[in-house]
Design a protein around this motif. Structure first.
Motif, PDB file in Angstrom:
ATOM      1  N   ARG A   1     106.674  60.263 -78.189  1.00 20.40           N
ATOM      2  CA  ARG A   1     106.282  61.596 -78.658  1.00 20.40           C
ATOM      3  C   ARG A   1     107.453  62.559 -78.772  1.00 20.40           C
ATOM      4  N   GLY A   2     108.544  62.274 -78.098  1.00 23.07           N
ATOM      5  CA  GLY A   2     109.695  63.185 -78.185  1.00 23.07           C
ATOM      6  C   GLY A   2     109.441  64.472 -77.447  1.00 23.07           C
ATOM      7  N   ALA A   3     109.246  65.567 -78.174  1.00 25.84           N
ATOM      8  CA  ALA A   3     109.009  66.879 -77.559  1.00 25.84           C
ATOM      9  C   ALA A   3     107.560  66.951 -77.072  1.00 25.84           C
ATOM     10  N   LEU A   4     107.413  67.315 -75.820  1.00 26.71           N
ATOM     11  CA  LEU A   4     106.094  67.385 -75.199  1.00 26.71           C
ATOM     12  C   LEU A   4     105.814  68.807 -74.749  1.00 26.71           C
ATOM     13  N   ASN A   5     104.573  69.255 -74.907  1.00 27.98           N
ATOM     14  CA  ASN A   5     104.237  70.582 -74.398  1.00 27.98           C
ATOM     15  C   ASN A   5     103.542  70.496 -73.050  1.00 27.98           C
ATOM     16  N   THR A   6     103.050  69.333 -72.674  1.00 23.66           N
ATOM     17  CA  THR A   6     102.482  69.129 -71.344  1.00 23.66           C
ATOM     18  C   THR A   6     102.902  67.769 -70.821  1.00 23.66           C
TER      19      THR A   6
ATOM     20  N   ALA B   1     112.346  56.506 -59.773  1.00 23.54           N
ATOM     21  CA  ALA B   1     112.683  55.168 -60.262  1.00 23.54           C
ATOM     22  C   ALA B   1     114.122  55.120 -60.769  1.00 23.54           C
ATOM     23  N   PHE B   2     114.541  56.163 -61.470  1.00 24.06           N
ATOM     24  CA  PHE B   2     115.906  56.221 -61.999  1.00 24.06           C
ATOM     25  C   PHE B   2     116.917  56.719 -60.963  1.00 24.06           C
ATOM     26  N   GLU B   3     116.405  57.277 -59.863  1.00 22.45           N
ATOM     27  CA  GLU B   3     117.257  57.886 -58.842  1.00 22.45           C
ATOM     28  C   GLU B   3     118.123  58.994 -59.434  1.00 22.45           C
ATOM     29  N   VAL B   4     117.442  59.885 -60.168  1.00 21.70           N
ATOM     30  CA  VAL B   4     118.097  61.038 -60.785  1.00 21.70           C
ATOM     31  C   VAL B   4     117.349  62.294 -60.379  1.00 21.70           C
ATOM     32  N   THR B   5     117.953  63.442 -60.680  1.00 19.75           N
ATOM     33  CA  THR B   5     117.283  64.715 -60.430  1.00 19.75           C
ATOM     34  C   THR B   5     116.347  65.040 -61.587  1.00 19.75           C
ATOM     35  N   LEU B   6     115.484  65.987 -61.348  1.00 21.21           N
ATOM     36  CA  LEU B   6     114.578  66.451 -62.390  1.00 21.21           C
ATOM     37  C   LEU B   6     115.358  66.979 -63.588  1.00 21.21           C
ATOM     38  N   GLU B   7     116.462  67.659 -63.315  1.00 18.17           N
ATOM     39  CA  GLU B   7     117.283  68.218 -64.388  1.00 18.17           C
ATOM     40  C   GLU B   7     117.907  67.132 -65.259  1.00 18.17           C
ATOM     41  N   GLU B   8     118.172  65.974 -64.695  1.00 20.23           N
ATOM     42  CA  GLU B   8     118.750  64.879 -65.471  1.00 20.23           C
ATOM     43  C   GLU B   8     117.703  64.186 -66.341  1.00 20.23           C
ATOM     44  N   LEU B   9     116.458  64.234 -65.926  1.00 16.45           N
ATOM     45  CA  LEU B   9     115.391  63.585 -66.684  1.00 16.45           C
ATOM     46  C   LEU B   9     114.779  64.511 -67.736  1.00 16.45           C
ATOM     47  N   VAL B  10     114.612  65.768 -67.401  1.00 11.11           N
ATOM     48  CA  VAL B  10     113.897  66.707 -68.262  1.00 11.11           C
ATOM     49  C   VAL B  10     114.887  67.573 -69.036  1.00 11.11           C
ATOM     50  N   GLU B  11     114.688  67.618 -70.331  1.00 12.86           N
ATOM     51  CA  GLU B  11     115.499  68.466 -71.204  1.00 12.86           C
ATOM     52  C   GLU B  11     114.575  69.484 -71.861  1.00 12.86           C
ATOM     53  N   VAL B  12     114.913  70.751 -71.776  1.00 15.41           N
ATOM     54  CA  VAL B  12     114.119  71.791 -72.413  1.00 15.41           C
ATOM     55  C   VAL B  12     114.500  71.837 -73.888  1.00 15.41           C
ATOM     56  N   VAL B  13     113.493  71.748 -74.730  1.00 10.24           N
ATOM     57  CA  VAL B  13     113.707  71.756 -76.177  1.00 10.24           C
ATOM     58  C   VAL B  13     113.274  73.122 -76.693  1.00 10.24           C
ATOM     59  N   GLU B  14     114.164  73.810 -77.360  1.00  6.98           N
ATOM     60  CA  GLU B  14     113.843  75.122 -77.911  1.00  6.98           C
ATOM     61  C   GLU B  14     113.116  74.950 -79.240  1.00  6.98           C
ATOM     62  N   GLU B  15     111.937  75.555 -79.352  1.00 10.80           N
ATOM     63  CA  GLU B  15     111.175  75.532 -80.606  1.00 10.80           C
ATOM     64  C   GLU B  15     110.503  76.844 -80.814  1.00 10.80           C
TER      65      GLU B  15
ATOM     66  N   GLY C   1     107.015  76.577 -74.371  1.00  7.83           N
ATOM     67  CA  GLY C   1     108.190  75.718 -74.372  1.00  7.83           C
ATOM     68  C   GLY C   1     107.824  74.251 -74.463  1.00  7.83           C
ATOM     69  N   TYR C   2     108.767  73.484 -74.921  1.00  7.70           N
ATOM     70  CA  TYR C   2     108.604  72.041 -75.024  1.00  7.70           C
ATOM     71  C   TYR C   2     109.700  71.363 -74.220  1.00  7.70           C
ATOM     72  N   VAL C   3     109.375  70.195 -73.690  1.00  7.35           N
ATOM     73  CA  VAL C   3     110.368  69.420 -72.948  1.00  7.35           C
ATOM     74  C   VAL C   3     110.485  68.028 -73.546  1.00  7.35           C
ATOM     75  N   LYS C   4     111.625  67.423 -73.309  1.00  7.94           N
ATOM     76  CA  LYS C   4     111.854  66.035 -73.702  1.00  7.94           C
ATOM     77  C   LYS C   4     112.277  65.304 -72.441  1.00  7.94           C
ATOM     78  N   LEU C   5     111.660  64.164 -72.206  1.00  4.23           N
ATOM     79  CA  LEU C   5     112.030  63.346 -71.064  1.00  4.23           C
ATOM     80  C   LEU C   5     113.058  62.316 -71.530  1.00  4.23           C
ATOM     81  N   ASN C   6     114.188  62.267 -70.880  1.00  2.00           N
ATOM     82  CA  ASN C   6     115.285  61.381 -71.274  1.00  2.00           C
ATOM     83  C   ASN C   6     115.099  59.954 -70.758  1.00  2.00           C
ATOM     84  N   ILE C   7     113.895  59.454 -70.892  1.00  2.00           N
ATOM     85  CA  ILE C   7     113.571  58.118 -70.375  1.00  2.00           C
ATOM     86  C   ILE C   7     114.339  57.054 -71.146  1.00  2.00           C
TER      87      ILE C   7
END
Length: 70
Positions: free
Chosen positions: A39-44, A56-70, A2-8
């Motif tokens: 980098r956009g989609a990251l595998n690690t 720093a953003f005062e958000v949850t992990l779910e709000e920062l990390v988006e799972v990208v289907e590939e 799986g790949y993830v995208k961080l919504n930074i």
């Protein structure tokens, strides 16, 4: 694998923060923050870095990390 995208970038734009400010506020090296954004989609990712950025953003992990289907 799986790949993830961080919504930074999106979270920073909502707050009118620069990536430099995100790095300073989170205590994460600027080049790391910039690399994660570019980098956009990251595998690690370094989970300790991701955790610092969520704090720093005062958000949850779910709000920062988006799972990208590939």
């Amino acid at each position: 694998m799986g790949y993830v995208k961080l919504n930074i970038r999106e979270l920073a734009e909502e707050r009118a923060w620069t990536l430099r400010y995100v790095a300073d506020r989170s205590g994460v090296n600027y080049n790391t923050v910039r690399s994660y954004v570019q980098r956009g989609a990251l595998n690690t990712v370094d989970l300790s870095v991701v955790y610092k950025i969520t704090r720093a953003f005062e958000v949850t992990l779910e709000e920062l990390v988006e799972v990208v289907e590939e």
